[in-house]
Design an enzyme around this catalytic site. Sequence first.
Site, mmCIF file in Angstrom:
data_model
loop_
_atom_site.group_PDB
_atom_site.id
_atom_site.type_symbol
_atom_site.label_atom_id
_atom_site.label_comp_id
_atom_site.label_asym_id
_atom_site.label_seq_id
_atom_site.Cartn_x
_atom_site.Cartn_y
_atom_site.Cartn_z
ATOM 1 N N PHE A 38 -10.386 -4.745 -15.713
ATOM 2 C CA PHE A 38 -11.129 -5.404 -16.788
ATOM 3 C C PHE A 38 -11.213 -4.461 -17.988
ATOM 4 O O PHE A 38 -11.530 -3.293 -17.834
ATOM 5 C CB PHE A 38 -12.532 -5.792 -16.299
ATOM 6 N N ALA A 57 -15.583 -2.864 -12.952
ATOM 7 C CA ALA A 57 -16.383 -1.661 -12.717
ATOM 8 C C ALA A 57 -17.284 -1.784 -11.490
ATOM 9 O O ALA A 57 -17.534 -0.796 -10.800
ATOM 10 C CB ALA A 57 -17.213 -1.336 -13.957
ATOM 11 N N GLU A 65 -16.557 -3.109 -8.751
ATOM 12 C CA GLU A 65 -15.749 -2.882 -7.556
ATOM 13 C C GLU A 65 -15.338 -1.422 -7.371
ATOM 14 O O GLU A 65 -14.880 -1.032 -6.293
ATOM 15 C CB GLU A 65 -14.498 -3.763 -7.586
ATOM 16 N N VAL A 111 -17.198 -0.580 -19.675
ATOM 17 C CA VAL A 111 -18.145 -1.682 -19.705
ATOM 18 C C VAL A 111 -18.682 -1.744 -21.132
ATOM 19 O O VAL A 111 -19.245 -0.766 -21.631
ATOM 20 C CB VAL A 111 -19.300 -1.472 -18.697
ATOM 21 N N ILE A 112 -18.462 -2.882 -21.774
ATOM 22 C CA ILE A 112 -18.861 -3.049 -23.172
ATOM 23 C C ILE A 112 -20.018 -4.044 -23.216
ATOM 24 O O ILE A 112 -19.924 -5.144 -22.670
ATOM 25 C CB ILE A 112 -17.667 -3.531 -24.023
ATOM 26 N N THR A 124 -25.998 -10.343 -22.860
ATOM 27 C CA THR A 124 -26.849 -10.595 -21.695
ATOM 28 C C THR A 124 -27.143 -9.284 -20.970
ATOM 29 O O THR A 124 -26.502 -8.265 -21.235
ATOM 30 C CB THR A 124 -26.145 -11.551 -20.702
ATOM 31 N N HIS A 141 -26.243 -8.436 -18.171
ATOM 32 C CA HIS A 141 -25.141 -8.138 -17.248
ATOM 33 C C HIS A 141 -24.667 -6.697 -17.398
ATOM 34 O O HIS A 141 -24.401 -6.008 -16.411
ATOM 35 C CB HIS A 141 -23.993 -9.128 -17.512
ATOM 36 N N ARG A 154 -13.570 6.593 -27.632
ATOM 37 C CA ARG A 154 -13.695 7.441 -26.441
ATOM 38 C C ARG A 154 -12.465 7.378 -25.527
ATOM 39 O O ARG A 154 -12.414 8.045 -24.507
ATOM 40 C CB ARG A 154 -14.957 7.038 -25.666
#
Length: 156
Positions: free
Chosen positions: A22, A57, A59, A82-83, A87, A89, A128
């Site tokens: 992802f 992420a 997993e 992870v962006i 929400t 999440h 990054r």
Amino acid sequence: MNVIEGGVAAPNAKIAIVISRFNSFINESLLSGAIDTLKRFGQVSEENITVVRCPGAVELPLVAQRVAKTAKYDAIVSLGSVIRGGTPHFDYVCSECNKGLAQVSLEYSIPVAFGVLTVDTIDQAIERAGTKAGNKGAEAALSALEMINVLSQIES
């Protein structure tokens, strides 16, 4: 006084890289940075590097746990991004990923380097992953190499 510090050369080390698919447009840059660092600074041969891909992420901890359980590797480098969205999440994913990877490290006594970006924007992720803010995949690989050497010195 004894001081234990690890260098980064680990030519005989076996390294597993667990990487999330992802946000692959970001993660592939992290992977390139990690592999380049392992080879150039760690002097790790390509045949001693294993890349394991998983969906996201969340997993990563389970994949890292299975890798650690084999006892074939000296360290694990975890990579992903992870962006933040609109929400909660984001908060759950980041928290569970971080806690899970730390648990694997402690449970199996293996370095699990954290190269998972947790950012607010795509621009921050790009920065990054090899532009303005360096490459966090490369930094995670350096951390793994150093930890291999630190733990080796503690045990000897």
